[in-house]
Scaffold this motif. Structure first.
Motif, PDB file in Angstrom:
ATOM      1  N   GLY A   1    -111.795 117.876  -0.591  1.00 18.25           N
ATOM      2  CA  GLY A   1    -111.876 117.970  -2.044  1.00 18.25           C
ATOM      3  C   GLY A   1    -111.908 119.283  -2.493  1.00 18.25           C
ATOM      4  O   GLY A   1    -112.173 120.607  -1.978  1.00 18.25           O
ATOM      5  N   PHE A   2    -111.743 120.163  -3.522  1.00 14.22           N
ATOM      6  CA  PHE A   2    -112.028 121.161  -4.384  1.00 14.22           C
ATOM      7  C   PHE A   2    -113.175 121.722  -4.493  1.00 14.22           C
ATOM      8  O   PHE A   2    -114.202 120.993  -4.754  1.00 14.22           O
ATOM      9  N   ALA A   3    -113.975 123.280  -4.414  1.00 16.86           N
ATOM     10  CA  ALA A   3    -114.469 123.858  -4.743  1.00 16.86           C
ATOM     11  C   ALA A   3    -115.479 124.185  -6.051  1.00 16.86           C
ATOM     12  O   ALA A   3    -116.148 123.996  -6.740  1.00 16.86           O
ATOM     13  N   GLY A   4    -113.852 124.191  -6.766  1.00 14.32           N
ATOM     14  CA  GLY A   4    -114.817 124.784  -8.177  1.00 14.32           C
ATOM     15  C   GLY A   4    -112.836 124.803  -8.449  1.00 14.32           C
ATOM     16  O   GLY A   4    -111.911 124.744  -8.043  1.00 14.32           O
ATOM     17  N   PHE A   5    -112.722 125.710  -9.332  1.00 10.47           N
ATOM     18  CA  PHE A   5    -111.091 126.436  -9.849  1.00 10.47           C
ATOM     19  C   PHE A   5    -111.531 127.998 -11.283  1.00 10.47           C
ATOM     20  O   PHE A   5    -112.795 127.930 -11.261  1.00 10.47           O
ATOM     21  N   ARG A   6    -110.579 128.652 -11.042  1.00 11.05           N
ATOM     22  CA  ARG A   6    -109.913 129.185 -11.857  1.00 11.05           C
ATOM     23  C   ARG A   6    -109.558 129.534 -13.221  1.00 11.05           C
ATOM     24  O   ARG A   6    -108.147 128.610 -12.079  1.00 11.05           O
ATOM     25  N   ILE A   7    -109.286 130.432 -13.923  1.00 15.86           N
ATOM     26  CA  ILE A   7    -107.741 130.275 -15.271  1.00 15.86           C
ATOM     27  C   ILE A   7    -107.716 131.625 -14.663  1.00 15.86           C
ATOM     28  O   ILE A   7    -108.344 132.652 -14.969  1.00 15.86           O
ATOM     29  N   LEU A   8    -106.558 131.988 -14.727  1.00 16.78           N
ATOM     30  CA  LEU A   8    -106.240 133.217 -14.381  1.00 16.78           C
ATOM     31  C   LEU A   8    -104.904 134.133 -16.248  1.00 16.78           C
ATOM     32  O   LEU A   8    -104.516 133.336 -17.086  1.00 16.78           O
ATOM     33  N   GLU A   9    -104.895 135.085 -16.194  1.00 17.05           N
ATOM     34  CA  GLU A   9    -105.078 135.589 -17.472  1.00 17.05           C
ATOM     35  C   GLU A   9    -102.634 135.028 -17.024  1.00 17.05           C
ATOM     36  O   GLU A   9    -102.448 135.132 -16.000  1.00 17.05           O
TER      37      GLU A   9
ATOM     38  N   ASN B   1     -98.887 135.130 -16.812  1.00 16.47           N
ATOM     39  CA  ASN B   1     -98.119 135.761 -16.003  1.00 16.47           C
ATOM     40  C   ASN B   1     -98.583 137.401 -14.685  1.00 16.47           C
ATOM     41  O   ASN B   1     -98.396 138.746 -14.862  1.00 16.47           O
ATOM     42  N   SER B   2     -99.909 136.845 -14.477  1.00 13.42           N
ATOM     43  CA  SER B   2    -100.461 137.445 -13.708  1.00 13.42           C
ATOM     44  C   SER B   2    -101.299 137.053 -12.585  1.00 13.42           C
ATOM     45  O   SER B   2    -102.174 135.952 -12.440  1.00 13.42           O
ATOM     46  N   GLU B   3    -102.397 138.392 -12.481  1.00 13.64           N
ATOM     47  CA  GLU B   3    -103.043 137.517 -10.768  1.00 13.64           C
ATOM     48  C   GLU B   3    -104.591 137.748 -10.685  1.00 13.64           C
ATOM     49  O   GLU B   3    -105.054 137.185  -9.931  1.00 13.64           O
ATOM     50  N   ARG B   4    -105.052 138.068 -12.176  1.00 13.38           N
ATOM     51  CA  ARG B   4    -106.210 138.104 -12.433  1.00 13.38           C
ATOM     52  C   ARG B   4    -106.674 137.273 -13.321  1.00 13.38           C
ATOM     53  O   ARG B   4    -106.436 136.871 -13.923  1.00 13.38           O
ATOM     54  N   ASP B   5    -107.820 137.012 -12.711  1.00 18.10           N
ATOM     55  CA  ASP B   5    -108.515 135.285 -13.516  1.00 18.10           C
ATOM     56  C   ASP B   5    -109.329 135.881 -14.443  1.00 18.10           C
ATOM     57  O   ASP B   5    -110.583 137.196 -14.506  1.00 18.10           O
TER      58      ASP B   5
ATOM     59  N   ILE C   1    -104.111 127.944 -13.505  1.00 11.83           N
ATOM     60  CA  ILE C   1    -105.270 127.370 -12.469  1.00 11.83           C
ATOM     61  C   ILE C   1    -104.956 127.294 -11.470  1.00 11.83           C
ATOM     62  O   ILE C   1    -103.994 126.734 -10.674  1.00 11.83           O
ATOM     63  N   ARG C   2    -105.793 127.412 -10.752  1.00 11.07           N
ATOM     64  CA  ARG C   2    -106.563 127.728  -9.186  1.00 11.07           C
ATOM     65  C   ARG C   2    -106.864 127.367  -8.552  1.00 11.07           C
ATOM     66  O   ARG C   2    -108.791 127.077  -9.389  1.00 11.07           O
ATOM     67  N   PHE C   3    -107.696 126.661  -7.430  1.00 10.02           N
ATOM     68  CA  PHE C   3    -108.747 126.388  -6.799  1.00 10.02           C
ATOM     69  C   PHE C   3    -108.925 126.743  -5.984  1.00 10.02           C
ATOM     70  O   PHE C   3    -108.801 127.507  -5.041  1.00 10.02           O
TER      71      PHE C   3
END
Length: 539
Positions: free
Chosen positions: A165-173, A175-179, A116-118
């Motif tokens: 604060g954070f605006a939201g998040f995304r989940i990646l594949e 071992n990948s940079e692709r969400d 997860i990245r934000f």
């Protein structure tokens, strides 16, 4: 890293009522993604170790969230003030794109299966959200730290406090940079689907769409993310708030081919609401093969979805090709308690789009399957005029026949599937193309005011028909006007069957058309349910 065109960002923001000028061609979906720091970036102190920190754990359960939300909804709405609004306003598209989340601070969830990245705040996402990580029956809130982001030294973000604060998040594949899934803005969320290409969006609720009063956009205020009880899955709960309603949406997400979300939603109304759309989808339709006369772009077709599919309570299957109308149009499909509905992208032929940048042929078809029995109601489709691909102009949702009153508690469970095809396709043939042109017979004088339709069916029972099958009949009807020259025949190419007919209808009012194929008492196809707009055809 998944590349999201600026067009797609503008489309998403436009659906929130936010305008963004066109400009640079590409935008990284992961605005908080990794990569090398931008020139002059403020680097974190690597010697300090991980920057990921949490508050103390607190008790957690979905039921607890529901009760807390119920109590909050019993109180007057407390609007959240935007902190440092002037500074955030200066973090426009380009500035926001320069702020990168540190790849080495990626949050590892579910044994590496869900990195997860934000997202950082900015002009288009000014209100922070709480990010909580669930571990069994407790959760811990992630503490915001600006050093988690690579922020250019000349960015307005350097003027913001350390707790913005954070605006939201995304989940990646892994071992990948692709969400493959992202939550950013209002109560919207979307995935890359089975074909790994972001397109249309889903959201928690649609409130007062196409009503005389302004549409109300609820927003997710807090997220609770953790591994599912089912191995390999992710569970995400979202707290939602709005002036007239509050709620909780929980999704158990499976990613293996089609992305499938098992959703539980619980809502509590502070006030009566005229129109509450359940399980709404938001998409873009500019033009297709149906309306060649209105094409102004070099590409043959431009759309994220090409039709609405509905399975009614009785099992009738409907296909409504989408329109780009001259005025806002709302269509209602009485379904009783629907078996399913969704916005689909059926056309998977690259040559019908010729877009090697955003790949419309890979956009997901999204299907809603009610669970546990929904009340009587209808599926509504709202089509809004657009003159470009930068606007989400299509909305569909379920609308209960019972209005929402103050104090109502509303519960809906459903399965949301992001796939290449409709999950439950049935045995009948499907509509694969709708074309419109001049009526009459080639080589003879064309009758004025007459339009010809050609509708192609394929798959299912149609595909198994011999080309010389006898007794195949087209059943066609129109809400007004005269139908003529109705003919059904095998196209002699692949397995498709085609129906052609002429329509003569005077006046500007829409014409509702219905068509299906049968053989004796057996229905061979779904019902083509099209709204013909004479002004659009002649304009």
């Amino acid at each position: 890293m998944t590349e999201l065109s600026r067009r797609e960002l503008v489309t998403f923001l436009a659906s929130l009522g936010i305008a963004l000028p066109l400009g640079r061609a590409a935008f990284a979906q992961g605005t908080g993604g990794g990569g090398d720091p931008a020139p002059g970036a403020v680097a974190a102190d690597a010697a300090a170790g991980t920057l990921i920190r949490f508050k103390e754990p607190v008790p957690y359960s979905f039921e607890r969230l529901v009760e807390e939300t119920r109590e909050a909804a019993a109180k007057p709405y407390d609007p959240v003030d935007v902190r440092f609004a002037d500074t955030l306003e200066r973090i426009d598209f380009d500035q926001h794109n320069r702020i990168k989340y540190r790849a080495d601070e990626t949050l590892d969830l579910n044994d590496g299966k869900a990195p997860i990245r934000f997202f950082y705040l900015g002009r288009y996402f000014k209100l922070p959200v709480g990010i909580n990580v669930v571990d069994g029956d407790t959760s811990r809130q992630l503490i915001f730290d600006p050093k988690l982001f690579q922020i250019p030294a000349d960015s307005p973000a350097t003027e913001l406090p350390d707790d913005i604060g954070f605006a939201g998040f995304r989940i990646l594949e892994p071992n990948s940079e692709r969400d493959w899934i992202a939550f950013l803005g209002a109560a919207y969320f979307r995935t890359s689907g089975e074909l790994d290409q972001f397109g249309l969006s889903a959201r928690a609720l649609a409130i007062d769409v196409a009503m005389p009063t302004p549409e109300e956009f609820p927003r997710f205020t807090d997220f609770y993310v953790g591994p599912s009880a089912v191995g390999g899955r992710v569970k995400i709960a979202c707290r939602m708030d709005s002036p007239r309603i509050a709620g909780v949406l929980e999704m158990d997400v499976k990613k293996d081919g089609p992305i499938v979300m098992e959703i539980r939603s619980r809502y509590f109304a502070r006030e009566a609401i005229g129109r509450v759309g359940i399980a709404p989808l938001t998409s873009m339709f500019w033009y297709s093969e149906t309306d060649r006369g209105r094409r102004v772009d070099w590409r043959p077709e431009v759309h994220d979805s090409d039709g609405l599919a509905v399975v009614t309570e009785t099992g009738e299957r409907l296909w409504r090709p989408l329109n780009n109308p001259a005025n806002v149009m709302t269509s209602t499909f009485g379904t009783g308690s629907p078996r399913g509905f969704g916005l689909l992208q059926r056309d998977r032929n690259f040559s019908n789009y010729e877009d090697d940048g955003v790949f419309y042929e890979k956009r997901a078809s999204v299907w809603i399957e009610p669970k546990g029995g929904w009340p009587k109601g209808s599926v509504q489709l709202v089509e809004i005029p657009t003159d470009d691909e930068i606007h989400d102009n299509i909305v569909c949702y379920f609308l209960s026949e019972k209005p929402v009153a103050k104090g109502d508690a509303i519960a809906y469970d459903y399965r949301l599937t992001w796939a290449k095809d409709q999950p439950d396709r049935g045995r009948v043939g499907e509509v694969v193309a709708t074309r419109i042109g001049r009526g009459g017979i080639p080589g003879q004088p064309r009758p004025p005011g007459v339009v010809k339709f050609a509708v192609d069916f394929d798959g299912g029972m149609v595909a198994s028909l011999p080309r010389d099958a006898e007794g195949v009949e087209a059943v066609a009807s129109a809400s007004r006007g005269e139908l003529g020259k109705v003919d059904a025949y095998s196209v002699k190419v692949d397995t498709a069957w085609r129906v052609t007919f002429d329509l003569k209808a005077t006046g500007p009012e829409p014409v509702e058309l219905r068509l299906y194929l049968k053989r004796g008492d057996e229905t061979l196809t779904e019902t083509w349910s099209y709204q013909f707009l004479p002004l659009a055809q002649t304009g």
